[in-house]
Design a protein around this motif. Structure first.
Motif, PDB file in Angstrom:
ATOM      1  N   VAL A  44      46.205  42.023  11.609  1.00  0.00           N
ATOM      2  CA  VAL A  44      45.143  42.466  12.515  1.00  0.00           C
ATOM      3  C   VAL A  44      44.080  41.388  12.636  1.00  0.00           C
ATOM      4  CG1 VAL A  44      43.362  44.206  12.941  1.00  0.00           C
ATOM      5  CG2 VAL A  44      45.554  44.867  11.909  1.00  0.00           C
ATOM      6  N   GLY A  45      43.697  41.085  13.886  1.00  0.00           N
ATOM      7  CA  GLY A  45      42.636  40.123  14.135  1.00  0.00           C
ATOM      8  C   GLY A  45      43.159  38.729  14.378  1.00  0.00           C
ATOM      9  N   GLY A  46      42.262  37.867  14.879  1.00  0.00           N
ATOM     10  CA  GLY A  46      42.613  36.474  15.061  1.00  0.00           C
ATOM     11  C   GLY A  46      42.826  35.776  13.730  1.00  0.00           C
ATOM     12  N   GLN A  47      42.171  36.281  12.689  1.00  0.00           N
ATOM     13  CA  GLN A  47      42.369  35.820  11.322  1.00  0.00           C
ATOM     14  C   GLN A  47      42.575  37.050  10.453  1.00  0.00           C
ATOM     15  OE1 GLN A  47      39.097  33.598   9.691  1.00  0.00           O
ATOM     16  NE2 GLN A  47      40.085  33.243   7.721  1.00  0.00           N
ATOM     17  N   ALA A  48      43.688  37.110   9.757  1.00  0.00           N
ATOM     18  CA  ALA A  48      44.007  38.256   8.896  1.00  0.00           C
ATOM     19  C   ALA A  48      43.816  37.839   7.446  1.00  0.00           C
ATOM     20  CB  ALA A  48      45.435  38.731   9.136  1.00  0.00           C
ATOM     21  N   VAL A  49      42.980  38.592   6.731  1.00  0.00           N
ATOM     22  CA  VAL A  49      42.650  38.276   5.345  1.00  0.00           C
ATOM     23  C   VAL A  49      43.051  39.454   4.463  1.00  0.00           C
ATOM     24  CG1 VAL A  49      40.781  37.747   3.730  1.00  0.00           C
ATOM     25  CG2 VAL A  49      40.732  36.807   6.059  1.00  0.00           C
ATOM     26  N   ARG A  50      43.626  39.145   3.330  1.00  0.00           N
ATOM     27  CA  ARG A  50      43.962  40.184   2.358  1.00  0.00           C
ATOM     28  C   ARG A  50      42.960  40.126   1.206  1.00  0.00           C
ATOM     29  NH1 ARG A  50      49.925  41.232  -0.453  1.00  0.00           N
ATOM     30  NH2 ARG A  50      49.346  43.188  -1.519  1.00  0.00           N
ATOM     31  N   ALA A  51      42.268  41.232   0.969  1.00  0.00           N
ATOM     32  CA  ALA A  51      41.271  41.276  -0.101  1.00  0.00           C
ATOM     33  C   ALA A  51      41.063  42.713  -0.535  1.00  0.00           C
ATOM     34  CB  ALA A  51      39.942  40.670   0.364  1.00  0.00           C
ATOM     35  N   ASP A  52      40.844  42.907  -1.831  1.00  0.00           N
ATOM     36  CA  ASP A  52      40.512  44.211  -2.382  1.00  0.00           C
ATOM     37  C   ASP A  52      39.016  44.428  -2.187  1.00  0.00           C
ATOM     38  OD1 ASP A  52      39.926  46.467  -3.883  1.00  0.00           O
ATOM     39  OD2 ASP A  52      41.033  45.813  -5.658  1.00  0.00           O
ATOM     40  N   LEU A  53      38.652  45.393  -1.355  1.00  0.00           N
ATOM     41  CA  LEU A  53      37.255  45.589  -0.983  1.00  0.00           C
ATOM     42  C   LEU A  53      36.449  46.275  -2.081  1.00  0.00           C
ATOM     43  CD1 LEU A  53      37.929  46.561   2.714  1.00  0.00           C
ATOM     44  CD2 LEU A  53      36.871  44.448   1.896  1.00  0.00           C
ATOM     45  N   THR A  54      37.076  46.624  -3.202  1.00  0.00           N
ATOM     46  CA  THR A  54      36.334  47.148  -4.348  1.00  0.00           C
ATOM     47  C   THR A  54      36.162  46.084  -5.433  1.00  0.00           C
ATOM     48  OG1 THR A  54      38.311  48.003  -5.483  1.00  0.00           O
ATOM     49  CG2 THR A  54      37.209  49.474  -3.914  1.00  0.00           C
ATOM     50  N   ASP A  55      36.619  44.862  -5.160  1.00  0.00           N
ATOM     51  CA  ASP A  55      36.517  43.741  -6.096  1.00  0.00           C
ATOM     52  C   ASP A  55      35.381  42.841  -5.627  1.00  0.00           C
ATOM     53  OD1 ASP A  55      36.841  41.099  -7.202  1.00  0.00           O
ATOM     54  OD2 ASP A  55      38.886  41.614  -7.764  1.00  0.00           O
ATOM     55  N   GLU A  56      34.303  42.775  -6.408  1.00  0.00           N
ATOM     56  CA  GLU A  56      33.114  42.052  -5.945  1.00  0.00           C
ATOM     57  C   GLU A  56      33.395  40.584  -5.683  1.00  0.00           C
ATOM     58  OE1 GLU A  56      28.333  41.791  -6.706  1.00  0.00           O
ATOM     59  OE2 GLU A  56      29.604  42.595  -8.317  1.00  0.00           O
ATOM     60  N   ASP A  57      34.119  39.931  -6.562  1.00  0.00           N
ATOM     61  CA  ASP A  57      34.406  38.510  -6.360  1.00  0.00           C
ATOM     62  C   ASP A  57      35.237  38.289  -5.102  1.00  0.00           C
ATOM     63  OD1 ASP A  57      33.014  37.817  -8.650  1.00  0.00           O
ATOM     64  OD2 ASP A  57      34.800  37.770  -9.930  1.00  0.00           O
ATOM     65  N   ALA A  58      36.202  39.184  -4.858  1.00  0.00           N
ATOM     66  CA  ALA A  58      37.047  39.054  -3.674  1.00  0.00           C
ATOM     67  C   ALA A  58      36.237  39.244  -2.401  1.00  0.00           C
ATOM     68  CB  ALA A  58      38.189  40.067  -3.732  1.00  0.00           C
ATOM     69  N   VAL A  59      35.322  40.216  -2.403  1.00  0.00           N
ATOM     70  CA  VAL A  59      34.498  40.472  -1.215  1.00  0.00           C
ATOM     71  C   VAL A  59      33.570  39.292  -0.950  1.00  0.00           C
ATOM     72  CG1 VAL A  59      32.702  41.953  -0.249  1.00  0.00           C
ATOM     73  CG2 VAL A  59      34.638  42.970  -1.453  1.00  0.00           C
ATOM     74  N   ALA A  60      32.890  38.814  -1.972  1.00  0.00           N
ATOM     75  CA  ALA A  60      31.988  37.677  -1.800  1.00  0.00           C
ATOM     76  C   ALA A  60      32.747  36.453  -1.302  1.00  0.00           C
ATOM     77  CB  ALA A  60      31.277  37.373  -3.114  1.00  0.00           C
ATOM     78  N   GLY A  61      33.923  36.211  -1.880  1.00  0.00           N
ATOM     79  CA  GLY A  61      34.728  35.068  -1.460  1.00  0.00           C
ATOM     80  C   GLY A  61      35.228  35.195  -0.035  1.00  0.00           C
ATOM     81  N   MET A  62      35.569  36.409   0.374  1.00  0.00           N
ATOM     82  CA  MET A  62      36.043  36.630   1.744  1.00  0.00           C
ATOM     83  C   MET A  62      34.970  36.246   2.755  1.00  0.00           C
ATOM     84  SD  MET A  62      35.535  39.052   4.388  1.00  0.00           S
ATOM     85  CE  MET A  62      35.162  40.637   3.606  1.00  0.00           C
ATOM     86  N   TYR A  63      33.728  36.658   2.524  1.00  0.00           N
ATOM     87  CA  TYR A  63      32.657  36.323   3.471  1.00  0.00           C
ATOM     88  C   TYR A  63      32.384  34.828   3.492  1.00  0.00           C
ATOM     89  CZ  TYR A  63      31.571  41.195   4.404  1.00  0.00           C
ATOM     90  OH  TYR A  63      31.641  42.497   4.814  1.00  0.00           O
ATOM     91  N   ARG A  64      32.426  34.193   2.343  1.00  0.00           N
ATOM     92  CA  ARG A  64      32.246  32.734   2.327  1.00  0.00           C
ATOM     93  C   ARG A  64      33.333  32.051   3.139  1.00  0.00           C
ATOM     94  NH1 ARG A  64      30.940  33.649  -3.256  1.00  0.00           N
ATOM     95  NH2 ARG A  64      33.074  33.079  -3.842  1.00  0.00           N
ATOM     96  N   GLU A  65      34.557  32.562   3.037  1.00  0.00           N
ATOM     97  CA  GLU A  65      35.680  31.994   3.795  1.00  0.00           C
ATOM     98  C   GLU A  65      35.470  32.170   5.290  1.00  0.00           C
ATOM     99  OE1 GLU A  65      40.474  32.832   4.415  1.00  0.00           O
ATOM    100  OE2 GLU A  65      39.461  33.573   2.622  1.00  0.00           O
TER     101      GLU A  65
END
Length: 250
Positions: A44-65
């Motif tokens: 889904v989307g022009g960029q598809a990212v896989r991340a656990d949205l209950t994992d703080e490090d994963a969420v923070a890293g996703m936004y930085r990406e």
């Protein structure tokens, strides 16, 4: 009306669901660059990212990406939620069911806001829109509600209200959407496990029907756009009038 999100970078969290996909498609139709995020593999989307949205490090890293790849962030739509099979009266549910519901429905949105909103404020010009998926169950009392889910969604509404007020002068708008029954196979299956369940509920739905995916996506796109520039801290009902009326059979 199309093109209202032209040039904006929009993150859709929980993108792999039917509503998430519908919103991502509508954002793209409105001209947005869409980043779809989910814990499962998806496209889904022009960029598809896989991340656990209950994992703080994963969420923070996703936004930085996202900001690294696209240079900005303008819209966050948090389409996350879980209604577990053991979620009934608190006298019947386990502590783990309660914790799972809070993590999936409230903590995930807390993390998305905590780590996403600073990027909205850093985008030039600063500002943007955050839309959090809640439920009409957050606005009513129900003898049959999934109580952990309803309590978590009420928390989403209050968090959205507080953030909307807290950030009002920064240009960042934060709103919640009180979803009612939207037409999906999963929603119908849930309500039709008991053959009479849907008929019983339909009595209390003033419009007498499910909402459509297109209606849901259009509402979210409006709140994401500058057309909703004077709306913040609100809980917008998307429920066909359920929370506004008392109805009886004809």
């Amino acid at each position: 009306m199309f093109g209202r999100l032209a040039g904006k970078v929009c993150v859709v969290n929980g993108a792999a669901s039917l509503i998430g996909r519908a919103v991502a498609d509508r954002f793209a139709d409105e001209g947005a660059v869409v980043v779809g995020v989910d814990k499962v593999s998806h496209s889904v989307g022009g960029q598809a990212v896989r991340a656990d949205l209950t994992d703080e490090d994963a969420v923070a890293g996703m936004y930085r990406e996202v900001v690294r790849d696209h240079g900005r962030l303008d819209v966050i739509y948090n389409n996350v939620g879980l209604m577990g099979p053991g979620d009934r009266s608190i006298f019947e549910m386990t502590l783990q069911t309660w914790r799972d519901a809070q993590d999936a429905n409230l903590t995930s949105i807390f993390l998305a806001c905590k780590h996403g909103i600073p990027h909205l404020r850093e985008t030039e010009p600063s500002g943007g829109s955050v839309i959090n998926a809640a439920s009409f169950l957050a606005a009513v009392g129900s003898a049959t509600a999934p109580m952990a889910y309803a309590a978590a969604k009420a928390g989403v509404v209050q968090l959205s209200r507080d953030l909307g007020v807290h950030l009002a002068r920064s240009g960042v708008r934060v709103n919640a959407v009180l979803f009612g029954p939207i037409e999906t196979p999963q929603q119908r299956e849930l309500l039709q496990r008991d053959p009479s369940a849907l008929d019983k509920r339909m009595v209390h739905w003033p419009m007498g029907r499910f909402g459509t995916l297109d209606e849901a996506a259009a509402t979210i796109a409006f709140l994401a756009s500058d057309d909703a520039g004077f709306i913040t801290g609100a809980a917008i009902p998307l429920d066909g009038g359920i929370t506004e009326a008392f109805t009886v059979p004809e």
